[in-house]
Design a protein around this motif. Structure first.
Motif, PDB file in Angstrom:
ATOM      1  N   VAL A 162       0.756  -1.101   0.299  1.00 20.74           N
ATOM      2  CA  VAL A 162      -0.543  -0.165   0.270  1.00 20.74           C
ATOM      3  C   VAL A 162       0.852   1.173   0.075  1.00 20.74           C
ATOM      4  CG1 VAL A 162      -1.534   1.199   1.519  1.00 20.74           C
ATOM      5  CG2 VAL A 162      -2.290  -1.185   1.638  1.00 20.74           C
TER       6      VAL A 162
ATOM      7  N   ARG B 114      -3.459   7.027  -2.911  1.00 22.15           N
ATOM      8  CA  ARG B 114      -3.186   5.494  -2.120  1.00 22.15           C
ATOM      9  C   ARG B 114      -3.425   4.719  -3.177  1.00 22.15           C
ATOM     10  NH1 ARG B 114      -6.846   1.403   0.586  1.00 22.15           N
ATOM     11  NH2 ARG B 114      -5.239   0.916   2.087  1.00 22.15           N
TER      12      ARG B 114
ATOM     13  N   VAL C  75      -3.122   0.797  -3.846  1.00 25.24           N
ATOM     14  CA  VAL C  75      -2.906  -0.616  -3.601  1.00 25.24           C
ATOM     15  C   VAL C  75      -2.712  -1.915  -4.745  1.00 25.24           C
ATOM     16  CG1 VAL C  75      -3.895  -2.639  -2.244  1.00 25.24           C
ATOM     17  CG2 VAL C  75      -4.813  -0.684  -1.835  1.00 25.24           C
TER      18      VAL C  75
END
Length: 164
Positions: free
Chosen positions: A22, A125, A127
């Motif tokens: 992440v 962000r 992932v």
């Protein structure tokens, strides 16, 4: 909190959770400009690789099912190439794509990126889901975090430059 062009050189946070990495980074630019800088080949050429080589390929077919391919040659003559397919596009909030490190024929990873804007700054962000924890080990051992931060610093400058 207000962010300005002087807020550059923040570092990305990279955390590991099993088969996932992440990555979180805040850019001092609006989400629309960060998204534009990350998806337009003219802009990508300015930040991808952050001066660690010459970008030789920068192809973007920005549509669901479209492919992307970035490559560069390092000063030592090594080619570094990544490619993938766009799975989901929701500008300027979200991109989902696959990614393959072509140079070593790695298994594809899935990258789910969200862009959240607050007070003119955008938090990315991402992932990234890999095929195995061993692949995550290999990615972390490659020094990707240093190159990532250099590229993100350059991306931030490009996004800020788009503001005019």
């Amino acid at each position: 909190m207000s962010h300005t062009a002087s807020d550059t050189h923040q570092h990305a946070t990279v955390t590991r959770d099993g088969r996932q990495l992440v990555i979180t980074r805040t850019f001092a630019a609006p989400a629309a400009l960060v998204y534009e800088a990350m998806t337009n080949p003219d802009h990508i050429r300015q930040w991808w690789g952050a001066g660690h080589g010459e970008v030789t390929i920068c192809e973007v077919d920005l549509r669901v099912g479209g492919r992307w391919h970035f490559a560069q040659v390092t000063p030592g003559g090594e080619e570094v190439s990544f490619s993938g397919e766009y799975r989901e596009l929701d500008p300027p909030d979200r991109i989902v794509h696959t990614e393959v490190f072509d140079t070593i024929a790695s298994p594809p990873s899935l990258v789910e990126s969200t862009y959240t804007e607050q007070d003119g700054a955008t938090t990315l962000r991402a992932v990234i889901t890999y095929d195995s924890p061993e692949t995550v080990d290999m990615v972390l051992a490659s020094g990707m975090e240093s190159g990532l931060n250099d590229s993100y610093d350059a991306l931030e400058r490009v996004a800020q430059g788009l503001a005019g």
